[in-house]
Design an enzyme around this catalytic site. Structure first.
Site: not given
Ligand code: COA
Length: 323
Positions: A250, A113, A280
């Site tokens: 980004h 990214c 993304n």
């Molecule tokens: N739909 C519904 N629930 C989902 C889900 C989806 N698409 N994806 C994950 N969940 C669930 C998880 O399983 C978790 O459930 P649990 O509590 O029963 O285990 C819950 O939602 C919370 O997950 P968590 O990972 O803590 O959520 P979050 O608030 O951190 O959001 C992301 C998840 C991926 C959106 C977030 O972590 C994020 O944006 N991270 C950075 C990712 C990124 O930008 N990557 C690229 C960098 S270049």
């Protein structure tokens, strides 16, 4: 001194738009969850005949037209991508061929990214050292091809697309008020590999593999890394958040963008957001966002713009550019 100025911009997006609601039939998720946690409402997904090379070519042609130039005027192509058409040759060379270029040189840049910030920095270095005069800098991706479409924690986050800029050598006074790339700062740290990677490759598994991510871990590191490298860019130039006209980050996640801008004291009105429309798109996200804000008249010549990215590796970086 010689500066690398942005002379033209262009983009290309796959025809098909996939809205969040479509994921409700694929995995256990909801439109509401995706919007609330990421800010994403839709993304473009490439059809079989749309590849990183074809999207990159289309964005390059649009940028050349915007610059009033032809492929004959370009002497270097750098393509930031993690989803090349082939393991080799570089997809940049395929784009060179598609553009009908029989001169100059082309290569791919792999920094996930952060690829576009790395590619802008490489182009700027080539221009300032005299190795190139006009460079096509392209970010093009088809992440839909490496997603695990049964994994709700990753498949909802990414999209396909391409953006390109033409950068050109121009004599400038050598002041902070110059046009062009004023400073850029790159970082990487391989200790974080397992938090965001593709579980395949020619030398390890002889497969293409799928994207794997510990989203929470990535989130935890992202804001600190982004703000550190932007502060490096401020320190190198003497500028502050108040001096910025625009912040073009980004586009991974709305919450990461908002938290970074808040921590740096950047006015939310100066933040360009396209993650809602594109998801993304990895190395393509910055040129897609830059182009959108130029096209709608927000970013204008003379504006001071901070580009920033963070991604797999981890890699991260920032470039301060006067348009
Ligand atoms: N739909 C519904 N629930 C989902 C889900 C989806 N698409 N994806 C994950 N969940 C669930 C998880 O399983 C978790 O459930 P649990 O509590 O029963 O285990 C819950 O939602 C919370 O997950 P968590 O990972 O803590 O959520 P979050 O608030 O951190 O959001 C992301 C998840 C991926 C959106 C977030 O972590 C994020 O944006 N991270 C950075 C990712 C990124 O930008 N990557 C690229 C960098 S270049």
């Amino acid at each position: 001194m010689i500066r690398s100025i942005v002379r033209g911009v262009g983009t290309a997006l796959p025809r098909r738009i996939m809205k969040n609601a479509e994921f409700e039939t694929l995995v256990d998720t909801t439109d509401e969850w995706i919007v609330q946690r990421t800010g994403i409402r839709q993304r473009h997904v490439a059809a079989e005949d749309e590849t990183t090379a074809s999207l990159g070519e289309a964005a390059a042609r649009a940028a050349l037209a915007n610059a009033g130039l032809t492929p004959a005027d370009i002497d270097m192509i750098v393509l930031a991508t993690s989803t090349p058409n082939n393991t080799f040759p570089a997809t940049a060379v395929e784009i060179q061929e598609r553009l009908g270029m029989r001169h100059g040189f082309a290569f791919d840049m792999q920094a996930v990214c952060s690829g576009f910030v790395y590619a802008v920095t490489a182009a700027d270095s080539h221009i300032r050292s005299g190795l190139a005069r006009r460079v096509l800098v392209i970010g093009a991706e088809t992440f839909s091809r490496i997603l695990d479409w049964s994994d709700r924690t990753t498949c909802v986050l990414f999209g396909d697309g391409a953006g390109a800029v033409v950068m050109e050598a121009q004599e400038q006074p050598g002041l902070n008020t110059d046009r062009g790339v004023l400073t850029s700062h790159l970082r990487s740290d391989g200790r974080h590999k397992s938090k965001l990677y593709v579980d395949g490759g020619p030398s390890s598994t002889q497969t293409t593999g799928h994207l794997r991510m510990e989203g929470r871990e990535v989130f935890k590191h992202a804001v600190g890394m982004i703000t550190d490298v932007i502060r490096d860019a401020f320190a190198a130039t003497g500028y502050t958040a108040d001096d910025l006209d625009w912040f073009v980050p980004h586009q991974a996640n709305r919450r990461i963008i908002d938290a970074s801008a808040h921590k740096l004291g950047i006015d939310p009105a100066k933040v360009i957001i396209t993650v809602d429309r594109h998801g993304n798109t990895s190395a393509a996200s910055i040129p897609l966002a830059l182009c959108a804000a130029i096209a709608d008249g927000r970013i204008k010549r003379g504006d001071l713009v901070m580009l920033e990215a963070m991604g797999g590796g981890f890699t991260w970086g920032a470039a301060l550019v006067r348009m």
